[in-house]
Design a protein around this motif. Structure first.
Motif, PDB file in Angstrom:
ATOM      1  N   HIS A  17       0.835  -1.124   0.135  1.00 26.82           N
ATOM      2  CA  HIS A  17      -0.179  -0.032   0.037  1.00 26.82           C
ATOM      3  C   HIS A  17       0.811   1.173   0.047  1.00 26.82           C
ATOM      4  O   HIS A  17       0.817   2.164  -0.876  1.00 26.82           O
ATOM      5  N   HIS A  18       1.754   1.393   0.847  1.00 26.95           N
ATOM      6  CA  HIS A  18       2.689   2.542   1.104  1.00 26.95           C
ATOM      7  C   HIS A  18       3.809   2.649  -0.168  1.00 26.95           C
ATOM      8  O   HIS A  18       4.054   3.799  -0.563  1.00 26.95           O
ATOM      9  N   ALA A  19       4.222   1.421  -0.844  1.00 21.83           N
ATOM     10  CA  ALA A  19       4.894   1.494  -1.872  1.00 21.83           C
ATOM     11  C   ALA A  19       4.203   2.032  -3.102  1.00 21.83           C
ATOM     12  O   ALA A  19       4.885   2.461  -4.146  1.00 21.83           O
ATOM     13  N   SER A  20       2.918   1.894  -3.155  1.00 22.04           N
ATOM     14  CA  SER A  20       2.194   2.409  -4.407  1.00 22.04           C
ATOM     15  C   SER A  20       1.751   3.634  -4.333  1.00 22.04           C
ATOM     16  O   SER A  20       1.498   4.199  -5.257  1.00 22.04           O
ATOM     17  N   GLN A  21       2.188   4.560  -3.120  1.00 23.47           N
ATOM     18  CA  GLN A  21       1.773   5.924  -3.110  1.00 23.47           C
ATOM     19  C   GLN A  21       3.039   6.658  -4.190  1.00 23.47           C
ATOM     20  O   GLN A  21       4.050   5.979  -4.118  1.00 23.47           O
ATOM     21  N   PRO A  22       2.921   7.858  -4.476  1.00 20.99           N
ATOM     22  CA  PRO A  22       3.532   8.377  -5.444  1.00 20.99           C
ATOM     23  C   PRO A  22       5.052   8.420  -4.998  1.00 20.99           C
ATOM     24  O   PRO A  22       5.890   8.190  -5.676  1.00 20.99           O
ATOM     25  N   ASP A  23       5.290   8.980  -3.616  1.00 18.69           N
ATOM     26  CA  ASP A  23       6.550   9.021  -3.272  1.00 18.69           C
ATOM     27  C   ASP A  23       7.329   7.618  -2.772  1.00 18.69           C
ATOM     28  O   ASP A  23       8.451   7.595  -2.271  1.00 18.69           O
ATOM     29  N   GLY A  24       6.526   6.613  -2.779  1.00 18.51           N
ATOM     30  CA  GLY A  24       7.156   5.506  -2.339  1.00 18.51           C
ATOM     31  C   GLY A  24       7.344   5.304  -0.788  1.00 18.51           C
ATOM     32  O   GLY A  24       6.603   6.082  -0.028  1.00 18.51           O
TER      33      GLY A  24
END
Ligand code: ZN
Length: 100
Positions: A17-24
């Motif tokens: 989930h967090h790795a899929s955010q723009p900033d990784g």
């Protein structure tokens, strides 16, 4: 620890989930994030999971120079996105049943 075995799928979903955010995300940030959610995790436990997800093609790492130090920023690959979407379907479905 048996508890960790049970929670491992949630931890992987949370990482994706967090790795899929723009900033990784990066390792030490993820450890703090998991701590905030009540999962105590040492670097010695988290990093092998990240490396495994990278090796399996779900995450890709980019080395970024921050304050003179190399930081490995992880983002999901297309495969990682697919895995996350799949896990979200199971999480939603399971939550609907067990939380009612
Ligand atoms: Zn989170």
């Amino acid at each position: 620890m048996y508890q960790r075995t049970l929670l491992m799928g949630f931890i992987r979903a949370h990482i994706l989930h967090h790795a899929s955010q723009p900033d990784g995300m990066y390792g030490s940030w993820m450890i703090e994030e998991l701590k905030g959610h009540g999962y105590g995790m040492s670097p010695g436990t988290l990093y092998p999971i990240l490396h495994r997800l990278e090796k399996d093609g779900a995450l890709k790492a980019e080395e970024v120079l921050v304050g003179g130090k190399i930081r490995k920023v992880y983002r999901t690959t297309e495969k990682g996105e697919e895995l996350l979407e799949m896990m979200k379907r199971y999480i939603r479905e399971l939550a609907r049943e067990v939380l009612d």
